[in-house]
Every structure is written in structure tokens, then in C-alpha cells.
Design a protein around this motif. Sequence first.
Motif, PDB file in Angstrom:
ATOM      1  N   GLU A 189       0.828  -1.205   0.000  1.00 51.51           N
ATOM      2  CA  GLU A 189       0.000   0.000   0.000  1.00 51.51           C
ATOM      3  C   GLU A 189       0.865   1.259   0.000  1.00 51.51           C
ATOM      4  O   GLU A 189       0.453   2.297  -0.511  1.00 51.51           O
ATOM      5  CB  GLU A 189      -0.944  -0.011   1.203  1.00 51.51           C
ATOM      6  CG  GLU A 189      -2.019  -1.077   1.075  1.00 51.51           C
ATOM      7  CD  GLU A 189      -2.858  -1.242   2.335  1.00 51.51           C
ATOM      8  OE1 GLU A 189      -2.731  -0.427   3.271  1.00 51.51           O
ATOM      9  OE2 GLU A 189      -3.642  -2.201   2.370  1.00 51.51           O
ATOM     10  N   THR A 216       1.498   3.442  -3.221  1.00 54.66           N
ATOM     11  CA  THR A 216       0.563   4.464  -3.705  1.00 54.66           C
ATOM     12  C   THR A 216       0.971   5.864  -3.257  1.00 54.66           C
ATOM     13  O   THR A 216       0.430   6.850  -3.754  1.00 54.66           O
ATOM     14  CB  THR A 216      -0.877   4.177  -3.226  1.00 54.66           C
ATOM     15  OG1 THR A 216      -0.903   4.219  -1.797  1.00 54.66           O
ATOM     16  CG2 THR A 216      -1.354   2.827  -3.723  1.00 54.66           C
ATOM     17  N   LEU A 217       1.929   5.964  -2.345  1.00 58.54           N
ATOM     18  CA  LEU A 217       2.375   7.257  -1.842  1.00 58.54           C
ATOM     19  C   LEU A 217       3.532   7.838  -2.646  1.00 58.54           C
ATOM     20  O   LEU A 217       3.957   8.953  -2.404  1.00 58.54           O
ATOM     21  CB  LEU A 217       2.800   7.131  -0.375  1.00 58.54           C
ATOM     22  CG  LEU A 217       1.754   6.549   0.575  1.00 58.54           C
ATOM     23  CD1 LEU A 217       2.375   6.340   1.951  1.00 58.54           C
ATOM     24  CD2 LEU A 217       0.543   7.452   0.648  1.00 58.54           C
ATOM     25  N   SER A 218       4.051   7.093  -3.596  1.00 58.59           N
ATOM     26  CA  SER A 218       5.243   7.492  -4.324  1.00 58.59           C
ATOM     27  C   SER A 218       4.896   7.875  -5.766  1.00 58.59           C
ATOM     28  O   SER A 218       3.731   8.008  -6.131  1.00 58.59           O
ATOM     29  CB  SER A 218       6.240   6.334  -4.321  1.00 58.59           C
ATOM     30  OG  SER A 218       5.711   5.258  -5.075  1.00 58.59           O
ATOM     31  N   GLY A 224       2.492   5.620  -7.293  1.00 59.22           N
ATOM     32  CA  GLY A 224       1.100   5.945  -7.000  1.00 59.22           C
ATOM     33  C   GLY A 224       0.521   6.920  -8.004  1.00 59.22           C
ATOM     34  O   GLY A 224      -0.621   6.773  -8.454  1.00 59.22           O
ATOM     35  N   LYS A 225       1.298   7.921  -8.378  1.00 60.61           N
ATOM     36  CA  LYS A 225       0.842   8.886  -9.393  1.00 60.61           C
ATOM     37  C   LYS A 225       0.690   8.212 -10.750  1.00 60.61           C
ATOM     38  O   LYS A 225      -0.242   8.503 -11.499  1.00 60.61           O
ATOM     39  CB  LYS A 225       1.809  10.057  -9.479  1.00 60.61           C
ATOM     40  CG  LYS A 225       1.751  10.940  -8.260  1.00 60.61           C
ATOM     41  CD  LYS A 225       2.668  12.125  -8.422  1.00 60.61           C
ATOM     42  CE  LYS A 225       2.750  12.828  -7.095  1.00 60.61           C
ATOM     43  NZ  LYS A 225       2.398  14.168  -7.061  1.00 60.61           N
ATOM     44  N   GLU A 279      -2.467   6.261 -10.639  1.00 56.58           N
ATOM     45  CA  GLU A 279      -3.581   7.203 -10.712  1.00 56.58           C
ATOM     46  C   GLU A 279      -3.813   7.692 -12.145  1.00 56.58           C
ATOM     47  O   GLU A 279      -4.948   7.841 -12.590  1.00 56.58           O
ATOM     48  CB  GLU A 279      -3.255   8.395  -9.808  1.00 56.58           C
ATOM     49  CG  GLU A 279      -4.413   9.204  -9.356  1.00 56.58           C
ATOM     50  CD  GLU A 279      -3.953  10.258  -8.360  1.00 56.58           C
ATOM     51  OE1 GLU A 279      -3.847  11.426  -8.778  1.00 56.58           O
ATOM     52  OE2 GLU A 279      -3.679   9.901  -7.194  1.00 56.58           O
TER      53      GLU A 279
END
Length: 156
Positions: free
Chosen positions: A14, A17-19, A22-23, A26
Motif C-alpha cells: 500500500e 501508492t504514496l510514491s 502511486g501517481k 492514478e
Amino acid sequence: MRIKAISIFPQYFEALTLSLIGKAIENKIISFEAIDLRAFTHDPHRTVDDTPYGGGAGMVMKPEPWGEAIDFSLSKMEGIVDLIILTPAGRRYDQKYATTLAQSENLLFACGRYEGIDARVEEFYRDAEGVRVDRKSTRLNSSHANISYAVFCLKK
């Protein structure tokens, strides 16, 4: 590019998704899915490990859940799939290999634990049509995250 990771700790991923990954997810540049290996077990304890086939020290991961999880994952991917088995006994991961993986459209990581995944899994998928198998030397799910990040950054 499609990336899937089979692990007994799917929640670990999970953080991706913060790195930058993740973009990219998205923006639909890549897709990523973490698959829980224990979902492919058939006993009340969701057992994924056993003593080595033929004897020996330590514990290895059972081939049955791995076979089912890999088959499930392959059924959701089109084209050639690079199956990377993360194991203590694999070849060293380096920049040259990351560059090679960046050319792939489908990466499937088998994130092993203990002394690795039963060798019969690798033997079986080496003969599977549309699958290229390689073993990389590592033990941790974090290695998958690092490999995925490097491959994404090298993707052209």
C-alpha cells in the motif's frame, strides 16, 4: 505496464501508492495489484510453508498455493509475462536487469519467504508458454517495492 505481486503480506505494498508509482497508477500509466497468497490455501490455518521436499533444513513455501496464485495472475495478464521469483538463492539484482525489466509489459513478482519457494514452482513455469522466469536474490517484500520503483523510473 502491469505489475502484480504475490505475497503473504499484500498490505505491505500500500505504501507504493504514496510514491511516483502511486501517481503513475492514478494516471493509468501502470497498473499494480497485490495478491494475497493465503487466499489460495485450502486449510483452516491458511498454511503456506512446509518442510523441504526431499528433506533439508528450514522451511520452504508450498508449491500448491503458489501454483494457484500464479495461474490466477497469469489469467488476468495478456502477452508475455516476466515472472520474477524473489528468493535467497537467486541471481543478484542490478541496474542492467532493471533496464531489461523496464521493457516488459507484464511483471509478476513471487515474493518468497523463509528459505524460498519450492523449486518445483520455478521448474513448472519455466516450461509455460508466454512466461519468462527468473530468480532474484532477496528475501523481503521491500525488495519488490525497490525493483518496481527502479523499473518504473527506467520505463521509456
